[in-house]
Write a protein that holds these residues in place. Structure first.
Motif, PDB file in Angstrom:
ATOM      1  N   GLN A 153       0.746  -1.144  -0.005  1.00 59.92           N
ATOM      2  CA  GLN A 153       0.180   0.002  -0.107  1.00 59.92           C
ATOM      3  C   GLN A 153       0.903   1.239   0.205  1.00 59.92           C
ATOM      4  OE1 GLN A 153      -2.864  -0.049   3.302  1.00 59.92           O
ATOM      5  NE2 GLN A 153      -3.752  -1.537   2.202  1.00 59.92           N
ATOM      6  N   ASP A 154       0.522   2.180  -0.921  1.00 62.20           N
ATOM      7  CA  ASP A 154       1.253   3.398  -0.905  1.00 62.20           C
ATOM      8  C   ASP A 154       0.600   4.436   0.444  1.00 62.20           C
ATOM      9  OD1 ASP A 154      -1.209   4.685  -1.763  1.00 62.20           O
ATOM     10  OD2 ASP A 154      -0.423   5.024  -3.819  1.00 62.20           O
ATOM     11  N   GLY A 155       1.205   5.470   0.428  1.00 66.71           N
ATOM     12  CA  GLY A 155       0.569   6.497   1.551  1.00 66.71           C
ATOM     13  C   GLY A 155      -0.739   6.709   1.417  1.00 66.71           C
ATOM     14  N   SER A 156      -1.427   6.637   0.227  1.00 69.04           N
ATOM     15  CA  SER A 156      -2.891   6.976   0.456  1.00 69.04           C
ATOM     16  C   SER A 156      -3.769   5.719   0.460  1.00 69.04           C
ATOM     17  CB  SER A 156      -3.014   7.614  -1.115  1.00 69.04           C
ATOM     18  OG  SER A 156      -3.454   6.797  -2.241  1.00 69.04           O
ATOM     19  N   GLY A 157      -3.028   4.498   0.856  1.00 71.45           N
ATOM     20  CA  GLY A 157      -3.677   3.206   0.865  1.00 71.45           C
ATOM     21  C   GLY A 157      -4.125   2.558  -0.495  1.00 71.45           C
ATOM     22  N   ARG A 158      -3.506   2.982  -1.352  1.00 75.40           N
ATOM     23  CA  ARG A 158      -3.686   2.225  -2.728  1.00 75.40           C
ATOM     24  C   ARG A 158      -2.685   1.145  -2.789  1.00 75.40           C
ATOM     25  NH1 ARG A 158      -4.136   7.127  -6.696  1.00 75.40           N
ATOM     26  NH2 ARG A 158      -2.113   7.320  -5.745  1.00 75.40           N
TER      27      ARG A 158
ATOM     28  N   ARG B  10       0.270  -1.077  -4.545  1.00 75.01           N
ATOM     29  CA  ARG B  10       1.225  -0.706  -5.766  1.00 75.01           C
ATOM     30  C   ARG B  10       1.922  -1.803  -5.921  1.00 75.01           C
ATOM     31  NH1 ARG B  10       0.249   4.007  -8.424  1.00 75.01           N
ATOM     32  NH2 ARG B  10      -0.134   5.609  -6.788  1.00 75.01           N
TER      33      ARG B  10
END
Length: 191
Positions: free
Chosen positions: A62-67, A69
């Motif tokens: 998860q990236d910083g926005s929770g998506r 990757r």
């Protein structure tokens, strides 16, 4: 990076042979997860290690926005989840089935650790796998940093070389990174 791929392939083959040797002693389940199913969850406690028999899986963080990757794609003879056996016993990434049919052998993490107590070669191959993956990731990271630096300096020849190298990798995540970098050159906002 080709030398790293060859080393990684050799380690995988050797580890698969050792794994097969211990399989008769280990309790394992055969899993046949559907496409899209998450078989390892980022942050979850490591209770099992998976050996990919068939199918293709993506490793995601998860990236910083929770998506999520995609970091890498893996296929047959890959061992998944072993990194969590060393350290905090938590998975650092999620693993999702991307193409099927998928078949995985699921071995309890404690059983694999127990087997490794009596087989130093198994331990060495697990360490070799982690080391080879780390080297490969370091090479890829270095190449992406070089590409970003070239982008900042507007050095198109270096950026093109980096993107071409990333695109030549079989891994779709690296192909996507190359596409994104090349897209930044075309984006007027990047000017």
């Amino acid at each position: 990076m080709e030398g790293d791929d060859l080393q990684l392939r050799h380690v995988r083959e050797r580890l698969r042979l050792l794994f097969d040797t211990h399989l008769s002693e280990l309790q394992y389940d055969t899993l046949k997860p559907a496409v899209g199913e998450v078989v390892i969850h980022e942050g979850a406690e490591a209770e099992r290690v998976l050996l990919v028999v068939s199918g293709e899986l993506t490793i995601e963080m998860q990236d910083g926005s929770g998506r999520p990757r995609v970091l890498a794609t893996v296929g047959s003879d890959e061992l998944l989840g072993e990194m969590a056996l060393i350290g905090d016993y938590r998975h650092s990434a999620s693993v999702r089935v991307s193409h099927g049919p998928a078949e995985l052998l699921s071995v309890r993490a404690d059983d694999l650790l127990q087997a490794s107590l009596y087989d130093s070669e198994l331990v060495m191959q697990l360490l070799a796998l982690s080391s080879a993956r780390c080297r490969r990731a370091n090479g890829q990271l270095s190449l992406m940093l070089e590409a970003l630096d070239a982008l900042a300096r507007r050095d198109r020849p270096t950026l093109s070389r980096c993107c071409k190298t990333l695109s030549s990798e079989a891994d779709r995540a690296l192909n996507r990174a190359a596409d994104l970098l090349e897209g930044l050159v075309q984006d007027p906002w990047a000017s």
